[in-house]
Design a protein around this motif. Structure first.
Motif, short mmCIF file in Angstrom:
data_model
loop_
_atom_site.label_atom_id
_atom_site.label_comp_id
_atom_site.label_asym_id
_atom_site.label_seq_id
_atom_site.Cartn_x
_atom_site.Cartn_y
_atom_site.Cartn_z
N ALA A 53 23.66 49.00 37.28
CA ALA A 53 24.96 49.60 36.99
C ALA A 53 25.58 50.21 38.25
O ALA A 53 26.79 50.15 38.46
CB ALA A 53 24.80 50.67 35.91
N ARG A 109 25.05 49.13 41.34
CA ARG A 109 25.53 48.02 42.17
C ARG A 109 26.85 47.50 41.63
O ARG A 109 27.78 47.22 42.37
CB ARG A 109 24.49 46.91 42.20
CG ARG A 109 23.34 47.21 43.13
CD ARG A 109 22.58 45.96 43.55
NE ARG A 109 21.41 46.38 44.28
CZ ARG A 109 20.29 46.81 43.67
NH1 ARG A 109 20.20 46.80 42.36
NH2 ARG A 109 19.28 47.23 44.39
N GLU A 110 26.92 47.36 40.30
CA GLU A 110 28.14 46.88 39.67
C GLU A 110 29.29 47.85 39.98
O GLU A 110 30.41 47.43 40.26
CB GLU A 110 27.92 46.76 38.15
CG GLU A 110 29.16 46.43 37.33
CD GLU A 110 29.77 45.07 37.64
OE1 GLU A 110 29.20 44.33 38.46
OE2 GLU A 110 30.85 44.78 37.07
N ARG A 145 30.41 47.35 43.48
CA ARG A 145 31.04 46.04 43.60
C ARG A 145 32.49 46.12 43.12
O ARG A 145 33.41 45.61 43.76
CB ARG A 145 30.29 45.00 42.77
CG ARG A 145 30.78 43.55 43.00
CD ARG A 145 30.22 42.59 41.97
NE ARG A 145 30.67 42.87 40.61
CZ ARG A 145 31.90 42.58 40.15
NH1 ARG A 145 32.79 42.02 40.95
NH2 ARG A 145 32.23 42.88 38.91
N ARG A 146 32.70 46.83 41.99
CA ARG A 146 34.05 46.96 41.47
C ARG A 146 34.95 47.73 42.42
O ARG A 146 36.16 47.54 42.44
CB ARG A 146 34.01 47.67 40.10
CG ARG A 146 33.37 46.80 39.01
CD ARG A 146 33.02 47.62 37.77
NE ARG A 146 34.19 48.28 37.21
CZ ARG A 146 35.05 47.70 36.39
NH1 ARG A 146 34.85 46.46 36.02
NH2 ARG A 146 36.09 48.34 35.94
N GLU A 188 38.98 46.53 38.34
CA GLU A 188 38.24 46.39 39.58
C GLU A 188 39.16 45.88 40.67
O GLU A 188 40.23 45.34 40.40
CB GLU A 188 37.03 45.47 39.39
CG GLU A 188 37.34 43.98 39.29
CD GLU A 188 36.05 43.16 39.27
OE1 GLU A 188 35.37 43.18 38.22
OE2 GLU A 188 35.74 42.51 40.28
#
Length: 424
Positions: A13, A15-16, A19-20, A117
């Motif tokens: 979560a 990393r996500e 990333r966003r 994002e």
RNA sequence: GGAGCGGUGGCCGAGAGGCUGAAGGCACCGGUUUGCUAAACCGGCAUACGGGGUCAACCUGUAUCGAGGGUUCGAAUCCCUCCCGCUCCGCCA
């Protein structure tokens, strides 16, 4: 800061989240490193604590033997060896723990699911209010201000440098009217407690609201006294309750503060810096709310509506933006920007930024609440927004309310505070 | 800036190298009892981080007496540095 446990349990979560925000390249390796450090750290903790437990039992045995008049020399010697071992392991632990903590301070908050994002180009216009005048149909505010004698930019530059504004005469008074009007609105109608807070705060306060360690170069610092000039009253007001446990029954708490704000704006030299667009010192009325986790989304809407109300009462056309993840501030989980339209410069000017920080700041600053007597403390959610930043609001007024003869009509709600209805 | 005193759990407050995670009181929670309110009595009542676990309630380890270092087999207790509070003096307003 994010919860250290997330590194172990929800690294995906995290990393996500980055990333966003479009910063996976930058923050991904930090998360990897934190995962390794966390494993290392826990192994060392086990090793240290095992030895400490052994030493504690040995020490108790020494006490017993001495009391009984027995010779404990041998046991003392072995306990001393354990002590050396412990010291070595603790050094190791401090190193991995220190690096782990430093990484946590560097990781941005994870934005809420509804935040789009991507970068600023993905910001969403949520709503628009009022009828903006045609871009270029009026003069930019600095020209009007100069003609009407409201600002003295050259002398501001002379005594402090560019970006330091001198307001004169009715310019100064307009600002004071704006201050009194907004503070009255927030306290009388919206139930905020008025506060007046220090303009200089210590490092812990700056870390608490996540200006530091990441943005030190943007702060003015009084190094001899280890103090920083506040970039926003969010810092002192939010930190008011640092390391405290609030009574759940008092939530939500709503505080407002009028204050000067100081920003070095390092790295933004020459960008949108004309007139009142980007300055080093400015006045602002800040709104801060503390709420339960369950209530914070509603509190965020409420706080944003309070800031919007200032613009609506002033009659300034504006819009609300939901910032995309990449444009959302470091510590924020969700941010709305309010932009006023300035037809003279032909731009939408950010006059307020309303954020829900979730528990990000509360964790750093250790601001908790006890839901009910006897229950465990939980982190509060912190929220804040400007209501409003004055220089750009004044710019918008001078442009939106500009008359063909160069005079400026004073917004109706300001007249009781300002004393006349037109500046000519 | 100088001198003195102090900082112990949610609060008050003992303790002055091992028997102290910390007496006692208040507050709070549960229970017993009295027809209600109240009182009395009994019991419970810190946090964080590890490990184990039929993993929100259980077991176990470690740490925490303003903060950080040091001495010691062992520190709330001794030493050093710093921070904060109070009192007095000086200085500035």
């Amino acid at each position: 800061m994010i919860d250290g446990r997330m590194v172990r349990e929800q690294a995906g979560a995290l990393r996500e989240g980055v990333r966003r925000r479009g910063s996976l390249d930058k923050h991904g390796p930090l998360i990897d490193r934190a995962e390794r450090l966390d494993r290392e750290r826990r192994l060392t903790i086990q090793a240290v604590e095992e030895r400490k437990a052994a030493r504690n039992t040995a020490s108790q045995e020494v006490a017993r033997m001495k009391k009984a008049g027995e010779n404990a020399d041998e046991l003392v010697a072995s306990a001393r060896e354990l002590g050396a071992d412990i010291a070595r392991l603790e050094t190791e632990l401090a190193a991995s723990q220190g690096e782990f903590d430093a990484i946590l301070l560097e990781l941005p908050n994870v934005t809420l699911p509804e935040v789009p994002e991507g970068d600023a180009t993905k910001n969403v216009i949520v709503s628009t209010w009022g009828e903006p005048r045609a871009a270029g149909s009026v003069k930019p505010h600095w020209e009007v201000a100069e003609k009407l004698g409201l600002l003295d930019l050259p002398r501001g530059a002379k005594i402090s440098g560019s970006g330091f504004i001198v307001y004169r005469g009715r310019g100064a008074k307009l600002q004071r009217a704006l201050m009194n009007f907004s503070v009255d609105l927030h306290t009388r109608e919206f139930g905020y407690e008025e506060t007046q807070v220090p303009l200089f705060v210590n490092r812990d306060a700056m870390i608490g609201t996540s200006q530091l360690p990441k943005f030190e170069e943007d702060m003015y610092a009084l190094r001899d006294d280890a103090l920083f000039a506040i970039p926003t009253a969010e810092v002192p007001v939010t930190n008011l309750f640092r390391e405290e446990i609030l009574d759940g029954a008092t939530l939500p708490l709503a505080l407002t503060a009028f204050s000067a704000c100081f920003r070095r704006e390092a790295g933004s030299a020459g960008k949108d810096t004309r007139g009142l667009l980007r300055v080093h010192q400015f006045d602002k009325v800040e709104l801060v709310r503390f709420s339960t986790p369950e209530d914070s989304p509603a509190q965020h809407e409420l706080l944003t509506s309070h800031a919007e109300q200032v613009l609506q009462r002033l009659g300034i056309p504006h819009r609300r933006l939901l910032l995309a993840a990449g444009d959302t501030g470091f510590g924020s989980a969700k941010t709305y920007d309010l932009e006023a339209f300035a037809p003279g410069v032909g731009q939408w000017l950010e006059v307020s930024s309303c954020s829900n920080f979730g528990e990000f700041q509360a964790r750093r600053a250790s601001i908790r609440y006890r839901p009910a007597s006897g229950e465990k403390p939980r982190f509060v959610h912190t929220l804040n927004g400007s209501g409003l930043g004055f220089p750009r609001t004044i710019a918008a007024i001078l442009e939106h309310y500009q008359n063909p003869d160069g005079s400026v009509t004073v917004p109706e709600v300001l007249r009781p505070y300002f004393g006349s209805d037109v500046i000519r």
